[in-house]
Write a protein that holds these residues in place. Structure first.
Motif, mmCIF file in Angstrom:
data_model
loop_
_atom_site.group_PDB
_atom_site.id
_atom_site.type_symbol
_atom_site.label_atom_id
_atom_site.label_comp_id
_atom_site.label_asym_id
_atom_site.label_seq_id
_atom_site.Cartn_x
_atom_site.Cartn_y
_atom_site.Cartn_z
ATOM 1 N N GLY A 83 -16.276 24.271 48.644
ATOM 2 C CA GLY A 83 -17.718 24.192 48.430
ATOM 3 C C GLY A 83 -18.389 25.549 48.389
ATOM 4 N N THR A 85 -22.293 27.380 47.646
ATOM 5 C CA THR A 85 -23.727 27.166 47.450
ATOM 6 C C THR A 85 -24.328 28.379 46.754
ATOM 7 O OG1 THR A 85 -24.198 28.069 49.641
ATOM 8 C CG2 THR A 85 -23.953 25.681 49.467
ATOM 9 N N HIS A 118 -19.852 25.631 40.418
ATOM 10 C CA HIS A 118 -21.155 25.028 40.113
ATOM 11 C C HIS A 118 -21.108 23.503 40.036
ATOM 12 C CE1 HIS A 118 -23.370 28.755 39.475
ATOM 13 N NE2 HIS A 118 -22.303 29.236 38.877
ATOM 14 N N ARG A 119 -20.129 22.907 40.703
ATOM 15 C CA ARG A 119 -20.033 21.441 40.680
ATOM 16 C C ARG A 119 -21.323 20.772 41.122
ATOM 17 N NH1 ARG A 119 -15.168 19.794 44.344
ATOM 18 N NH2 ARG A 119 -15.940 21.631 45.452
ATOM 19 N N HIS A 120 -21.992 21.370 42.109
ATOM 20 C CA HIS A 120 -23.176 20.730 42.673
ATOM 21 C C HIS A 120 -24.418 21.623 42.628
ATOM 22 C CE1 HIS A 120 -20.314 17.778 44.058
ATOM 23 N NE2 HIS A 120 -19.693 18.671 44.807
ATOM 24 N N SER A 121 -24.328 22.787 41.964
ATOM 25 C CA SER A 121 -25.456 23.728 42.009
ATOM 26 C C SER A 121 -26.602 23.332 41.092
ATOM 27 C CB SER A 121 -24.980 25.138 41.639
ATOM 28 O OG SER A 121 -24.752 25.248 40.241
#
Length: 227
Positions: A83, A85, A118-121
């Motif tokens: 992960g 961020t 950048h899976r969740h950005s």
């Protein structure tokens, strides 16, 4: 008139440089090659070379180097899967500038690593296009990445600004005829950046500098690259 911003990724949008260093350091340590931080800074962050050159200089074969590269990439991928961020201020800076200029990411990261970061950005969706390592033959400090970005954007060098965190990135931007705003990276906070357009302490300061440039040059009309 400022019409486009080319963003570096690692060390600007996401804090991945320490992870990449660790992946390289651990991979080389397994074959008995030390990689202290000062050596990594010089080879990779300043000269833009892979630290695997140390294995090449130690007499490792091309096949050995390929195996080391694969091992380093696999180790780095595992680290990224834990992960990542966005850096403080990245989401806010991108959102603030997005309506007024075309924007692209120009990174030396491999595409699969970039996608893991950048899976969740939610950040990639804010950019007109993204260039990764597979999109150019020569990496920074060679100007090719930014020359390709210019060609893709349809803009002239004087209409764009690059945001970078390393000397190799600054040199690539300048060699392409571009102004470069440097936010010194955490692995080399005291490095000198000769020829930088501006040096900012963080993304919030960088955003304010760019907003000031836009205010001085244009009426803040909505914009994107002419592609």
């Amino acid at each position: 008139m400022l019409k486009g911003i080319f963003w570096d990724n690692d060390g600007i949008l996401v804090d991945t440089e320490p992870l990449y260093y660790r992946a390289m350091q651990e991979t080389l340590a397994e074959v008995g090659i030390p990689l202290p931080m000062d050596l990594y800074r010089r080879i990779t962050l300043e000269e833009g070379r892979s630290s695997l050159c140390l294995a090449q200089e130690a007499g490792f074969s091309d096949a050995d180097l390929s195996r080391l590269r694969d091992a380093k990439n696999a180790r780095y991928s595992r680290m990224l899967q834990a992960g990542i961020t966005p850096l403080a201020g990245a989401v806010e800076a991108v959102a603030a500038l997005r309506p007024y200029v075309g924007m692209a990411i120009v990174t030396s990261s491999l595409r699969d690593h970039f996608e893991l970061m950048h899976r969740h950005s939610g950040l990639p969706q804010q950019f007109d296009f993204i260039l990764t390592r597979e999109d150019f033959h020569n990496t920074k400090p060679h100007p090719e990445p930014y020359l390709k970005a210019l060609a893709r954007s349809g803009l002239r060098p004087e209409e764009c600004i690059v945001i970078e965190d390393t000397r190799r990135g600054l040199e690539a931007a300048r060699a392409a005829g571009l102004r470069c705003l440097v936010i010194p990276g955490g692995l080399a906070p005291d490095a000198a950046y000769p020829g930088a357009w501006k040096v900012a302490a963080n993304l919030d300061m960088a955003r304010r500098l760019l907003e000031g440039e836009l205010a001085a040059e244009t009426s803040f009309t909505e914009s994107s690259f002419p592609i």
